[in-house]
Write an enzyme that holds these catalytic residues in place. Structure first.
Site, PDB file in Angstrom:
ATOM      1  N   SER A 198     -37.787  -7.750  -5.766  1.00 44.61           N
ATOM      2  CA  SER A 198     -36.087  -7.278  -6.245  1.00 44.61           C
ATOM      3  C   SER A 198     -35.367  -9.051  -6.912  1.00 44.61           C
ATOM      4  O   SER A 198     -35.644  -9.140  -6.235  1.00 44.61           O
ATOM      5  CB  SER A 198     -35.907  -6.136  -5.316  1.00 44.61           C
ATOM      6  OG  SER A 198     -35.952  -6.494  -3.553  1.00 44.61           O
ATOM      7  N   SER A 230     -37.075  -8.757  -1.086  1.00 48.93           N
ATOM      8  CA  SER A 230     -36.356  -8.829  -1.727  1.00 48.93           C
ATOM      9  C   SER A 230     -35.973 -10.810  -1.981  1.00 48.93           C
ATOM     10  O   SER A 230     -36.715 -10.732  -1.622  1.00 48.93           O
ATOM     11  CB  SER A 230     -34.839  -8.936  -1.328  1.00 48.93           C
ATOM     12  OG  SER A 230     -34.454  -9.971   0.049  1.00 48.93           O
ATOM     13  N   ASP A 231     -35.686 -10.732  -3.857  1.00 43.22           N
ATOM     14  CA  ASP A 231     -34.982 -12.264  -3.756  1.00 43.22           C
ATOM     15  C   ASP A 231     -34.693 -12.434  -2.586  1.00 43.22           C
ATOM     16  O   ASP A 231     -34.392 -11.882  -2.289  1.00 43.22           O
ATOM     17  CB  ASP A 231     -34.421 -12.284  -5.424  1.00 43.22           C
ATOM     18  CG  ASP A 231     -35.056 -13.790  -5.415  1.00 43.22           C
ATOM     19  OD1 ASP A 231     -35.451 -14.673  -5.132  1.00 43.22           O
ATOM     20  OD2 ASP A 231     -34.970 -13.968  -6.420  1.00 43.22           O
ATOM     21  N   TRP A 232     -34.090 -14.411  -2.181  1.00 42.39           N
ATOM     22  CA  TRP A 232     -34.016 -14.364  -1.516  1.00 42.39           C
ATOM     23  C   TRP A 232     -32.469 -14.541  -1.331  1.00 42.39           C
ATOM     24  O   TRP A 232     -32.016 -14.722  -2.742  1.00 42.39           O
ATOM     25  CB  TRP A 232     -34.225 -16.258  -0.964  1.00 42.39           C
ATOM     26  CG  TRP A 232     -35.456 -16.154  -0.342  1.00 42.39           C
ATOM     27  CD1 TRP A 232     -35.718 -17.686   0.887  1.00 42.39           C
ATOM     28  CD2 TRP A 232     -36.985 -15.585  -0.265  1.00 42.39           C
ATOM     29  NE1 TRP A 232     -36.944 -17.138   1.897  1.00 42.39           N
ATOM     30  CE2 TRP A 232     -37.331 -16.219   1.002  1.00 42.39           C
ATOM     31  CE3 TRP A 232     -37.115 -15.035  -0.778  1.00 42.39           C
ATOM     32  CZ2 TRP A 232     -38.441 -15.429   0.810  1.00 42.39           C
ATOM     33  CZ3 TRP A 232     -38.297 -14.131  -0.524  1.00 42.39           C
ATOM     34  CH2 TRP A 232     -39.292 -14.410   0.607  1.00 42.39           C
ATOM     35  N   ALA A 234     -30.896 -11.523  -1.440  1.00 40.69           N
ATOM     36  CA  ALA A 234     -30.535 -10.396  -2.672  1.00 40.69           C
ATOM     37  C   ALA A 234     -30.115  -8.943  -2.018  1.00 40.69           C
ATOM     38  O   ALA A 234     -29.218  -8.699  -2.778  1.00 40.69           O
ATOM     39  CB  ALA A 234     -31.810 -10.262  -3.631  1.00 40.69           C
TER      40      ALA A 234
END
Length: 810
Positions: A198, A230-232, A234
């Protein structure tokens, strides 16, 4: 677990493991253990799973030159091959690398679209077209996962530019969202993707880690049963728990600090956590991280040979006045010119960075291929900005006496916490053993022996203030000025500070950089980047160009390598223009004016303006061609290999011609006002001719297009190699519907295939054309208009010699 959850039946056998876990264990499992790993639970036979950045190689959990990685051509180069089979093998090569580094999930491929050429991260993405992007994405996913390693297509969804990416609200209507931006992810899910990443951005006012799009269409319509990672950083709040956001990375996630309490207070439903845990257990089973399961065997790959092959396949011959392929045996003197010829960009900047053991530059590759000729070199124009790492052969570690540097970490009291011996002066700590968070001073020390006498611009790059000393004398004590707040820009491409230092050939100087890490806020706790390096020479630019022109004038052929730098194409920021940095345009004009046949190689991951295109003998787009970039370029220029690439993105003649240029949010929002018209669709709608159209690319042979006929739901295309040598062609199929009752592009890609044939040989290919390729989003589902569509078949969006009618409903 709801009855609608597509993972419900596939995870039933894992419920006994879930039932053994406490609430605290389940809450821990849905967030990372650290930067790159998940939480292990040995009591249920679950080991930690390791995630790693990709997608053009696999870095592993440590950003460390002592653990090198295969550096494959970047995403736009892979897309230029238009070759699903190559993309499959690319995924398999990544899987082999992943298992070598004990990685379970590769964070890739990146399948956002080239909505505008100003997007800073487009080198990492595939294409401006959802069909091409989706086909390659599906093949990449299968190549990874058939070898037991999870793929993580990213960034879901509409993360198509970098400016304010953490906070931007992308405002896009349902139809373009479905037909363009979601389409590649749907194809990746159809291919069986085990995870999806995401994005940071919001869509329709809701940040993607909390967005309903994670459930619909991803789970409820497409049947995704994997893990949304998740993107880091996020994940912003506990609102990600009721959303279909499964794993928060890195961990422990600050947003989940009160998760257990929130469940006990009735603010969060424990069933939402159970759903995520079951999906994580299914992922663990798939990658062999659960007791009783085994890691799949990977397909052996000759890594460097494949990197070279992929580099050739993605190289696009844009123009050729007959100079290519070079008549190599007849050449006596070749002038190689350009900063990027010697210091090539094999990959873009940002989290996708890997550290290859060896890089073949264009200069290296041409010298190896043209052993009988004199190959001279001139820089011509400076491209690099800021300091670059110092060559290892010029460094001696003062502690070990071996090539390299000593790095020491000290706490506030001055006690040494940790030390390591490194083999590079460009360092990034993003996970690993170094105690970044606990350190207050970090010292880099080495003995540098100059190769030539003169003055160098010595300095350091980083986000922290520091002091540089040479033989104990302070030459620099300053703090870099960080522009903006984006992690990619401030952390992975930090500013440089330099000071002039006199050096003498063969004389060794002790260099020491002390970084003060407690004086500035880190964008990410426990992470640091620092480079001790030398900035480019400050020779008068006119003199550099004059020297290059003189070299070219005395040569049989001049090969000028132009390109971008890390300040132009990188994660964290978008491009301001499409110009080549520095004086490179002036350089090309000056070399071409000598009358020597001039071949220009473009070392850029996305389009650049080429105002001198009509003045040179040939233009070759090499993209960021991976660690074998130089060998691939030499193969193409000498004719040892056919340039296999075709443009996956339209190339403009000027920025003013580009239909979609808005990448900067206004008041936090970025409206996609162009709707379904991006890339070549927008160019056709506006009636403007680009410099080079979508799908364009030349080869070293000629083709006749014989016939296109329907065979069931496939299109059979026959063509003949009419040239004197073997070659390849990309068959491209586009649909048109001039009498459509809904708004449509003038034409759009519905299928493609790579064809290879010997001289004089006829080749036939069949291209599947499922009805969905002709459908439009009607608000509550997909609809295929009644009647016939026109199919156009050829070698680019602008060269389509074959046509026929096609009824996808019959």
């Amino acid at each position: 677990m709801t009855a609608l959850d597509p993972a419900a039946t596939s995870v039933d056998h894992l419920r006994p493991l879930l039932d053994r876990l406490s609430l605290e264990q389940k809450a821990a499992l849905i967030q990372g253990a650290d930067f790159w790993t998940t939480v292990p639970l040995p009591e249920i036979g679950l080991r930690a799973m390791t995630l790693s950045d990709g997608p053009a190689g696999v870095r592993g959990p440590r950003w460390d030159e002592r653990e090198p990685s295969l550096n494959l051509p970047s995403g736009s180069a892979l897309a230029a091959s238009w070759d699903d089979d190559l993309a499959y093998r690319y995924g398999a090569a990544a899987a082999s690398e992943a298992r070598r580094k004990n990685v379970d999930v590769v964070l890739g491929p990146t399948i956002n679209l080239h909505r505008s050429p100003l997007g800073g991260r487009h080198f990492e993405c595939f294409s401006e077209d959802p069909e091409l992007t989706g086909g390659l994405a599906a093949a990449y996913v299968r190549g990874l996962q058939d070898n037991g390693v999870g793929a993580c297509p990213k960034h879901y969804v509409a993360n198509d530019s970098e400016t304010d990416r953490f906070t931007v609200d992308v405002q896009v209507e349902d139809r373009p969202l479905r037909e363009l931006y979601l389409a590649p992810f749907e194809r990746a899910v159809d291919a069986g993707a085990w995870t999806i990443m995401s994005a940071y951005n919001a869509v329709g006012g809701v940040t993607m880690t909390e967005n309903a799009l994670l459930e619909t269409p991803l789970n409820s319509e497409w049947g995704f049963d994997g893990v949304v990672i998740s993107d880091w950083t996020a994940v912003r709040s506990l609102d990600a728990i009721p959303a279909a956001q499964d794993l928060a990375m890195p961990g422990p996630a600050p947003a989940y600090a009160d998760l257990v309490t929130a469940v006990r207070d009735g603010e969060v439903d424990e069933a939402d956590i159970d759903r995520k845990v079951l999906r994580l257990l299914l992922l663990a089973e798939r990658v062999g991280a659960l007791e009783g399961t085994a890691e799949a065997a990977t397909t052996p790959v000759d890594a460097r040979a494949f990197a070279r092959e992929a580099g050739v396949a993605g190289t696009v011959l844009l123009t050729n006045a007959g100079v290519l392929p070079l008549d190599a045996p007849a050449l006596t003197r070749v002038a190689v010119i350009g900063h990027n010829a010697r210091d090539a960009r094999t990959q873009g900047g940002g989290s996708a960075t890997v550290l290859p053991e060896q890089v073949v530059t264009p200069l290296d590759g041409l010298r190896a291929a043209l052993t009988h000729a004199e190959v001279s070199y001139e820089i011509g124009a400076v491209v690099q900005e800021g300091v670059a790492e110092i060559p290892l052969q010029r460094l001696t570690n003062p502690v070990t006496g071996e090539p390299g540097i000593r790095v020491s970490f000290f706490d506030e009291a001055g006690s040494e916490l940790f030390a390591e011996d490194r083999r590079s002066t460009a360092l990034v700590w993003f996970g690993g053993d170094a105690p970044i968070a606990a350190s207050r001073r970090i010292v880099l020390e080495t003995d540098y022996t100059a190769e030539t006498t003169g003055e160098i611009l010595l300095g350091f790059a980083g986000a922290n203030p520091g002091t540089l000393t040479v033989d104990g004398e302070v030459v620099l004590d300053d703090a870099p000025v960080i522009e903006g707040s984006d992690l990619g820009a401030a952390f992975l491409n930090p500013p440089s500070l330099t000071a002039p230092v006199a050096v003498e050939a063969g004389v060794t100087r002790r260099l020491r950089v002390e970084l003060r890490t407690g004086e500035s806020d880190s964008a990410l706790s426990g992470a640091l980047s620092a480079t001790l390096g030398i900035a480019p020479e400050q020779t008068d630019p006119d003199e550099l160009i004059a020297r290059a022109a003189t070299s070219a004038a005395g040569a049989d052929v001049a090969i000028v390598v132009v390109g971008t730098n890390a300040k132009v194409e990188s994660e964290g920021y978008d491009r301001e223009n499409l110009d080549l940095p520095g004086r490179q345009d002036d350089l090309v004009r000056a070399v071409a004016a000598t009358g020597t046949p001039t071949v220009v190689v473009v070392n850029a991951g996305s389009p650049v303006v080429l105002p001198w295109a009509d003045d040179v003998a040939a233009i070759v787009q090499g993209y960021f061609g991976g660690q074998e970039f130089g060998s691939a370029i030499a193969d193409v220029l000498t004719g040892a290999a056919e340039p296999g690439g075709r443009l996956p993105t339209t190339w403009p003649a000027a920025l003013s011609d580009v239909p979609v240029t808005q990448v900067t949010p206004r008041d936090g929002a970025l409206p996609y006002t162009e709707g379904i018209h991006i890339g070549y669709r927008a160019w056709l709608k506006d009636g403007i001719a680009p410099a080079f159209p979508f799908g364009h690319g030349l080869g070293y042979t000629t083709w006749s297009w014989n016939d296109a006929t329907s065979v069931g739901d496939e299109l059979e295309v026959t063509l003949r190699n009419t040239g004197a040598r073997a070659g390849s062609q990309v068959v491209q199929v586009y649909a048109e519907r001039a009498d459509s009752t809904v708004e449509r592009p003038v034409r759009w890609l519905v299928g493609y295939a790579v064809v290879r044939a010997e001289a004089g040989e006829t080749a036939t290919t069949r291209i599947p054309l499922p009805s969905r390729r002709f459908a439009h989003w009607a608000g509550d589902g997909w609809d295929v208009e009644e009647g016939a569509f026109a199919l156009r078949v050829g070698s680019s969006i602008a060269d389509l010699p074959l046509s026929l009618l096609w009824d996808p409903r019959s």
